[in-house]
Design a protein around this motif. Structure first.
Motif, PDB file in Angstrom:
ATOM      1  N   VAL A  11       4.432 -10.665 -16.508  1.00 50.88           N
ATOM      2  CA  VAL A  11       3.555  -9.491 -16.536  1.00 50.88           C
ATOM      3  C   VAL A  11       3.658  -8.796 -15.172  1.00 50.88           C
ATOM      4  O   VAL A  11       3.515  -9.457 -14.141  1.00 50.88           O
ATOM      5  N   PRO A  12       3.924  -7.491 -15.151  1.00 49.89           N
ATOM      6  CA  PRO A  12       4.075  -6.804 -13.855  1.00 49.89           C
ATOM      7  C   PRO A  12       2.758  -6.638 -13.113  1.00 49.89           C
ATOM      8  O   PRO A  12       1.681  -6.590 -13.711  1.00 49.89           O
ATOM      9  N   LEU A  13       2.875  -6.541 -11.803  1.00 48.68           N
ATOM     10  CA  LEU A  13       1.749  -6.330 -10.906  1.00 48.68           C
ATOM     11  C   LEU A  13       1.853  -4.915 -10.348  1.00 48.68           C
ATOM     12  O   LEU A  13       2.948  -4.432 -10.064  1.00 48.68           O
ATOM     13  N   HIS A  14       0.716  -4.237 -10.201  1.00 50.33           N
ATOM     14  CA  HIS A  14       0.693  -2.874  -9.676  1.00 50.33           C
ATOM     15  C   HIS A  14      -0.101  -2.861  -8.372  1.00 50.33           C
ATOM     16  O   HIS A  14      -1.280  -3.237  -8.353  1.00 50.33           O
ATOM     17  N   LEU A  15       0.535  -2.444  -7.277  1.00 47.12           N
ATOM     18  CA  LEU A  15      -0.135  -2.310  -5.993  1.00 47.12           C
ATOM     19  C   LEU A  15      -0.611  -0.879  -5.834  1.00 47.12           C
ATOM     20  O   LEU A  15       0.144   0.076  -6.038  1.00 47.12           O
ATOM     21  N   VAL A  16      -1.888  -0.723  -5.466  1.00 49.40           N
ATOM     22  CA  VAL A  16      -2.506   0.595  -5.359  1.00 49.40           C
ATOM     23  C   VAL A  16      -2.991   0.777  -3.922  1.00 49.40           C
ATOM     24  O   VAL A  16      -3.970   0.146  -3.504  1.00 49.40           O
ATOM     25  N   GLY A  17      -2.322   1.626  -3.168  1.00 46.55           N
ATOM     26  CA  GLY A  17      -2.708   1.823  -1.782  1.00 46.55           C
ATOM     27  C   GLY A  17      -2.563   0.549  -0.979  1.00 46.55           C
ATOM     28  O   GLY A  17      -1.715  -0.305  -1.264  1.00 46.55           O
ATOM     29  N   ASP A  18      -3.396   0.404   0.038  1.00 45.68           N
ATOM     30  CA  ASP A  18      -3.305  -0.754   0.916  1.00 45.68           C
ATOM     31  C   ASP A  18      -4.071  -1.966   0.401  1.00 45.68           C
ATOM     32  O   ASP A  18      -3.797  -3.090   0.803  1.00 45.68           O
ATOM     33  N   ALA A  19      -5.043  -1.758  -0.483  1.00 46.60           N
ATOM     34  CA  ALA A  19      -5.935  -2.864  -0.843  1.00 46.60           C
ATOM     35  C   ALA A  19      -6.042  -3.110  -2.340  1.00 46.60           C
ATOM     36  O   ALA A  19      -6.665  -4.083  -2.752  1.00 46.60           O
ATOM     37  N   ASP A  74      -7.445  -7.928  -5.148  1.00 47.16           N
ATOM     38  CA  ASP A  74      -7.861  -6.570  -4.806  1.00 47.16           C
ATOM     39  C   ASP A  74      -9.038  -6.601  -3.836  1.00 47.16           C
ATOM     40  O   ASP A  74     -10.046  -7.257  -4.079  1.00 47.16           O
ATOM     41  N   MET A  75      -8.930  -5.854  -2.732  1.00 45.19           N
ATOM     42  CA  MET A  75      -9.961  -5.885  -1.696  1.00 45.19           C
ATOM     43  C   MET A  75     -10.655  -4.527  -1.524  1.00 45.19           C
ATOM     44  O   MET A  75     -11.354  -4.311  -0.543  1.00 45.19           O
ATOM     45  N   ARG A  76     -10.492  -3.620  -2.489  1.00 46.70           N
ATOM     46  CA  ARG A  76     -11.118  -2.307  -2.351  1.00 46.70           C
ATOM     47  C   ARG A  76     -12.639  -2.391  -2.391  1.00 46.70           C
ATOM     48  O   ARG A  76     -13.333  -1.499  -1.905  1.00 46.70           O
ATOM     49  N   GLY A  77     -13.170  -3.464  -2.973  1.00 53.15           N
ATOM     50  CA  GLY A  77     -14.616  -3.593  -3.092  1.00 53.15           C
ATOM     51  C   GLY A  77     -15.302  -4.148  -1.865  1.00 53.15           C
ATOM     52  O   GLY A  77     -16.528  -4.317  -1.873  1.00 53.15           O
ATOM     53  N   ALA A  78     -14.550  -4.422  -0.790  1.00 50.28           N
ATOM     54  CA  ALA A  78     -15.159  -5.026   0.404  1.00 50.28           C
ATOM     55  C   ALA A  78     -16.301  -4.179   0.974  1.00 50.28           C
ATOM     56  O   ALA A  78     -17.402  -4.705   1.218  1.00 50.28           O
ATOM     57  N   PRO A  79     -16.118  -2.880   1.202  1.00 51.22           N
ATOM     58  CA  PRO A  79     -17.238  -2.091   1.738  1.00 51.22           C
ATOM     59  C   PRO A  79     -18.442  -2.080   0.796  1.00 51.22           C
ATOM     60  O   PRO A  79     -19.587  -2.153   1.241  1.00 51.22           O
ATOM     61  N   ALA A  80     -18.182  -2.011  -0.513  1.00 46.90           N
ATOM     62  CA  ALA A  80     -19.276  -1.958  -1.485  1.00 46.90           C
ATOM     63  C   ALA A  80     -20.099  -3.237  -1.469  1.00 46.90           C
ATOM     64  O   ALA A  80     -21.337  -3.200  -1.484  1.00 46.90           O
ATOM     65  N   ILE A  81     -19.424  -4.384  -1.429  1.00 41.86           N
ATOM     66  CA  ILE A  81     -20.180  -5.630  -1.478  1.00 41.86           C
ATOM     67  C   ILE A  81     -20.847  -5.914  -0.148  1.00 41.86           C
ATOM     68  O   ILE A  81     -21.935  -6.513  -0.102  1.00 41.86           O
ATOM     69  N   ARG A  82     -20.245  -5.481   0.957  1.00 39.99           N
ATOM     70  CA  ARG A  82     -20.905  -5.674   2.247  1.00 39.99           C
ATOM     71  C   ARG A  82     -22.220  -4.905   2.311  1.00 39.99           C
ATOM     72  O   ARG A  82     -23.221  -5.398   2.836  1.00 39.99           O
ATOM     73  N   ARG A  83     -22.214  -3.695   1.768  1.00 37.99           N
ATOM     74  CA  ARG A  83     -23.460  -2.907   1.763  1.00 37.99           C
ATOM     75  C   ARG A  83     -24.528  -3.585   0.916  1.00 37.99           C
ATOM     76  O   ARG A  83     -25.713  -3.592   1.268  1.00 37.99           O
ATOM     77  N   ARG A  84     -24.128  -4.149  -0.213  1.00 39.83           N
ATOM     78  CA  ARG A  84     -25.098  -4.788  -1.101  1.00 39.83           C
ATOM     79  C   ARG A  84     -25.573  -6.129  -0.575  1.00 39.83           C
ATOM     80  O   ARG A  84     -26.691  -6.553  -0.870  1.00 39.83           O
ATOM     81  N   ALA A  85     -24.728  -6.808   0.198  1.00 39.06           N
ATOM     82  CA  ALA A  85     -25.063  -8.167   0.640  1.00 39.06           C
ATOM     83  C   ALA A  85     -25.939  -8.196   1.883  1.00 39.06           C
ATOM     84  O   ALA A  85     -26.726  -9.118   2.061  1.00 39.06           O
ATOM     85  N   ARG A  86     -25.823  -7.194   2.745  1.00 43.20           N
ATOM     86  CA  ARG A  86     -26.540  -7.266   4.015  1.00 43.20           C
ATOM     87  C   ARG A  86     -27.950  -6.709   3.902  1.00 43.20           C
ATOM     88  O   ARG A  86     -28.288  -6.016   2.937  1.00 43.20           O
ATOM     89  N   SER A  87     -28.745  -7.002   4.920  1.00 39.02           N
ATOM     90  CA  SER A  87     -30.140  -6.538   4.946  1.00 39.02           C
ATOM     91  C   SER A  87     -30.525  -6.183   6.372  1.00 39.02           C
ATOM     92  O   SER A  87     -30.406  -7.021   7.272  1.00 39.02           O
ATOM     93  N   GLY A  88     -30.982  -4.980   6.599  1.00 41.66           N
ATOM     94  CA  GLY A  88     -31.564  -4.592   7.882  1.00 41.66           C
ATOM     95  C   GLY A  88     -30.683  -4.909   9.069  1.00 41.66           C
ATOM     96  O   GLY A  88     -29.453  -4.783   9.023  1.00 41.66           O
TER      97      GLY A  88
END
Length: 542
Positions: free
Chosen positions: A46-54, A115-129
């Motif tokens: 099954v082929p793999l598709h790379l999208v941008g850097d992450a 895939d690491m595109r979700g890193a900023p999204a999960i960091r925002r959801r995981a942190r507090s104050g």
């Protein structure tokens, strides 16, 4: 390239399971008897598709076509064999996200565990104050650990990060999404028409309460933290549940009876633990595939936050699976083959492909242990255990003009073995109290005698090699199906797993590899700050 192995014809009375093993590289199908005999198997890439850097994606329709092609190859030639099939059961890679509509159509390509595109999204959801612990808000982290046994990876490599990224950047696609599915869930949907997720498949949503294995369920508080909607997540079932029969169109395409049952199955780490025969508490298996992990069943849910080891729901109803994850294992060898040793035009010649890894094996065996001072750090995709650091990168250390490509090949294999020892140390502490002087190696890398002996020498533990390490996930799926059908008990499994060889650690190698391991860890300590500067996370928007 299609690959099929056909064994001798099977007894007409023996029940068989059509076992599916969907990995990142492709889909394997096997016809497996409940005694553990693999009668035939086939593989489609099954082929793999790379999208941008992450971004790393695959087309779910490619999974399905690969499955149908491989299964039809096994079943089409022999009507008697088709009549023996009593169930279909799937094992698949995990930490994948497929948005589908109400008819089960994929609305985009699948977002993979790399895939690491979700890193900023999960960091925002995981942190507090202002105050956070390793990037997590203290109360949020405490709730995740108490309920799930783990927490979302801040690298964004699991469905919590994938879905956060989709919610942030593709709200119109989210609005059209009926369910977010893991790879296993998608395959079961296409087999039966049912939207469901197993305990282990749902885990890396990081929204389930796993404290009571008889009542694994989504937690409203965790869903709120992650910003997820419960009605967009599939209902949860156990791995051994019969979730339905084959859809008529699927049964007809495969030539199987329409009443052929489908058992829910498991993600790859759970299936491999069963297929390796390591179902007793504390018995470890090492999976060497595209990525790698160490796993062992334990009776309780625990978390070692400092080393990123946790015990999580699995295919056994009354046990958790302790897990330590390595981001890149055989993918290092694929990189060596495709990007360093061979030109792409050479790799297009199909006759070369089957033998490349065997050639690398033979070359590595001729090089002295220690690769003449060359050390490779196998962090192509960052690392997860004993550090969760997406900024780490692979590298070759101490290279001189005297080194050869042969030394480099040996160093790549040793680098993965050293990294395995790195994650083995916290794993041994985690399963303390259980006998752990050996582990079973499964997956494609387990076929290499050279690598198995190297792993024994580097870790100081005996290494068990099954007769067919690459078939462990298919075996696991078949045994899970047998338990689901009431034909087996998990206690029966070890006797049905056959081993080819036991590799004992060689005393003469201990001093050398102890020294190499100390250097390996020092390289991490010294280089990690530099990697963090060089590979500072960027906000991904596409």
């Amino acid at each position: 390239m299609p690959v099929a192995v056909q064994a001798a014809s099977t007894p007409t009375s023996e029940p068989l399971v059509l076992a599916i093993d969907l990995g990142t590289s492709g889909c394997k199908c096997a016809l497996v008897g409940l005694d553990g005999t693999v009668h035939a198997w086939s593989f489609r890439a099954v082929p793999l598709h790379l999208v941008g850097d992450a971004g790393v994606e695959q087309d779910p329709q490619d999974w399905w076509r690969a499955f149908l092609d491989a299964a039809q190859e096994l079943l089409a030639p022999d009507a008697a064999r088709r009549r023996q099939v009593v169930a279909v059961c799937c094992s698949s890679f995990g930490e994948c996200t497929v948005p589908v509509d109400a008819e089960g159509n994929a609305l985009s390509r699948a977002i993979l565990w790399l895939d690491m595109r979700g890193a900023p999204a999960i960091r925002r959801r995981a942190r507090s104050g202002l105050f956070n612990i390793q990037g997590y808000g203290p109360l949020k982290l405490a709730r995740w650990l108490r309920l799930t046994g783990g927490a979302p990876s801040l690298s964004g490599k699991d469905p919590a990060g994938h879905m956060g990224w989709l919610y942030d950047h593709h709200p119109s696609l989210v609005a059209r999404t009926h369910k977010f599915l893991n790879a296993l869930d998608f395959m079961n949907l296409r087999l039966t028409g049912r939207f469901c997720s197993t305990h282990d498949s749902a885990l890396t949503t990081w929204a389930t309460d796993n404290r009571d294995l008889s009542r694994v369920r989504y937690d409203a508080g965790l869903l709120k933290v992650l910003g997820l909607e419960r009605d967009k997540l599939p209902d949860i079932v156990h791995s051994t549940e019969v979730i339905g029969s084959l859809l008529p169109a699927v049964a007809d395409a495969l030539g199987l009876p329409r009443e052929t049952r489908v058992v829910a199955g498991a993600v790859d780490n759970s299936a491999a633990a069963v297929g390796a025969g390591t179902v007793r508490d504390g018995e470890m298996h090492l999976y060497l595939g595209t990525s790698s992990w160490l796993g062992a069943h334990v009776p309780t849910k625990r978390t070692d936050l400092g080393s990123f080891v946790a015990s999580v729901p699995c295919a056994l109803k009354d046990r958790y699976l302790a897990m330590a994850m390595q981001s890149a294992a055989c993918s290092n060898l694929a990189f060596l083959r495709d990007r360093i040793l061979f030109h792409p035009d050479e790799l297009l010649r199909d006759e070369m492909r089957p033998d490349v890894y065997q050639v690398l094996d033979r070359i590595a065996e001729r090089v002295p242990a220690g690769a003449r001072g060359l050390i490779y750090t196998p962090w192509l995709f960052g690392e997860r255990t004993p550090v969760d650091d997406k900024t780490l990168r692979a590298g070759v250390f101490n290279l001189s003009a005297e080194h050869t490509r042969e030394d480099l090949i040996r160093a790549f294999l040793e680098g993965v073995a050293l990294n395995t020892r790195w994650m083995l140390e916290p794993m041994l502490r985690f399963v303390r109290g259980h006998r752990a002087d050996a582990f079973t190696v499964v997956g494609g890398g387990g076929q290499s005698d050279v690598w198995c002996q190297m792993l024994a020498d580097v870790t100081g533990m005996a290494v068990r090699q099954p007769q067919a390490p690459i078939q462990a996930n298919a075996l696991g799926a078949a045994f899970i199906a047998g338990v689901g059908l009431g034909e087996l008990d998990y206690a029966d499994v070890p006797a049905r797993c056959r081993h080819r060889k036991l590799f004992e650690p060689r005393t003469a190698m201990r001093g050398l590899y102890d020294e190499r391991f100390d250097t390996f860890r020092e390289l991490h300590r010294r280089l990690a700050p530099m990697y963090r500067r060089l590979n500072r996370p960027q906000e991904a928007t596409t």
